[in-house]
Structure formats: structure tokens, C-alpha cells
Motif scaffolding. Structure first.
Motif, PDB file in Angstrom:
ATOM      1  N   CYS A  60      10.825  20.374  18.496  1.00 15.65           N
ATOM      2  CA  CYS A  60       9.393  20.632  18.463  1.00 15.65           C
ATOM      3  C   CYS A  60       9.154  21.881  19.291  1.00 15.65           C
ATOM      4  O   CYS A  60       9.516  21.937  20.461  1.00 15.65           O
ATOM      5  N   GLU A  61       8.572  22.894  18.670  1.00 14.73           N
ATOM      6  CA  GLU A  61       8.326  24.166  19.348  1.00 14.73           C
ATOM      7  C   GLU A  61       6.953  24.224  19.993  1.00 14.73           C
ATOM      8  O   GLU A  61       6.614  25.196  20.623  1.00 14.73           O
ATOM      9  N   GLY A  62       6.154  23.227  19.768  1.00 11.62           N
ATOM     10  CA  GLY A  62       4.808  23.238  20.319  1.00 11.62           C
ATOM     11  C   GLY A  62       3.851  22.592  19.347  1.00 11.62           C
ATOM     12  O   GLY A  62       4.269  21.913  18.405  1.00 11.62           O
ATOM     13  N   ARG A  63       2.574  22.805  19.606  1.00 15.44           N
ATOM     14  CA  ARG A  63       1.551  22.205  18.756  1.00 15.44           C
ATOM     15  C   ARG A  63       0.542  23.273  18.365  1.00 15.44           C
ATOM     16  O   ARG A  63       0.336  24.222  19.097  1.00 15.44           O
ATOM     17  N   GLN A  64      -0.062  23.086  17.204  1.00 16.47           N
ATOM     18  CA  GLN A  64      -1.124  23.995  16.771  1.00 16.47           C
ATOM     19  C   GLN A  64      -2.154  23.195  15.988  1.00 16.47           C
ATOM     20  O   GLN A  64      -1.911  22.070  15.579  1.00 16.47           O
ATOM     21  N   LEU A  65      -3.305  23.797  15.799  1.00 16.73           N
ATOM     22  CA  LEU A  65      -4.370  23.129  15.049  1.00 16.73           C
ATOM     23  C   LEU A  65      -4.102  23.240  13.556  1.00 16.73           C
ATOM     24  O   LEU A  65      -3.775  24.307  13.054  1.00 16.73           O
ATOM     25  N   SER A  66      -4.246  22.124  12.865  1.00 12.43           N
ATOM     26  CA  SER A  66      -4.096  22.130  11.409  1.00 12.43           C
ATOM     27  C   SER A  66      -5.400  22.633  10.805  1.00 12.43           C
ATOM     28  O   SER A  66      -6.391  22.839  11.502  1.00 12.43           O
TER      29      SER A  66
END
Length: 117
Positions: free
Chosen positions: A66-72
């Protein structure tokens, strides 16, 4: 290629198990660049539940991270995944399988990301 450490038997089993699951190889190919589970599911045309199961196996085996999170697009926070390796070689000539891997470097990831922009 880096070789697995002594006692890498469990690691080899984990990698073989993850790679043996249907769609795992396709997910790793599609995850050359950072992608959400939904994008991976869409890219290889598999159900999202199956995709999540394969992602979990691949992360546990150390082949995907997992490289991180972003908004869908719907405004939800989603995890973004990228493969950690480019190649895996499995040697069956001994009494136990051994594997070596060619890991992706941060420099290669950055270069790949620049090409996408």
C-alpha cells in the motif's frame, strides 16, 4: 536479484501460495503504477471482492504494498497499491523451493510516475 535470507522457506511458501492464486499475476502486472483496488479490478475485469482477497495475499507475501491513500471519485479514501518486485525466480532443483527476486527501487517508481504525468 536478491536472494531470500536463510530460513526463507516460509517466505518461499508464502510467495508461491500468493502467486498460485488465480489473477495474482495479472494484479502484479497491472500494479506497475499505483492503483486502487477498484482500478485493478476494472483493469483485469475481475470482481472487486476477489481483487481484495488477492491484494491481501500479495501484500502478506511482500509482493504488493500500500503506497498510501487518495480520494476516490465518490469522495471516499481508498488505498493505492503498487508491486514491490519486477521479477521472481523460483528454483526447484533442491529439496525445497528457493526464490530470488528483483525488487523495485524508489528511483524506478519515481521514473515510472514521471512518465505517467
Amino acid at each position: 536479484m536478491s536472494h531470500s535470507p536463510q530460513g526463507g522457506n516460509q517466505e518461499a511458501r508464502s510467495v508461491l501460495g500468493a502467486l498460485g492464486s488465480k489473477y495474482s499475476a495479472e494484479i502484479l502486472c497491472a500494479a506497475e503504477t499505483p492503483k486502487s483496488a477498484q482500478a485493478l479490478s476494472d483493469d483485469i475485469e475481475i470482481p472487486i471482492a476477489t481483487c481484495y482477497r488477492r491484494i491481501e495475499e500479495l501484500v502478506e507475501a511482500g509482493l504488493l504494498e500500500c503506497e498510501g491513500r487518495q480520494l476516490s471519485e465518490e469522495g471516499r479514501r481508498t488505498s493505492i497499491y503498487r508491486r514491490t518486485i519486477d521479477e521472481v525466480e523460483i528454483d526447484f532443483s533442491d529439496d525445497r523451493p528457493r526464490f530470488s527476486e528483483k525488487r523495485r527501487t524508489e528511483a524506478k517508481n519515481r521514473l515510472q510516475d514521471q512518465r505517467r504525468e
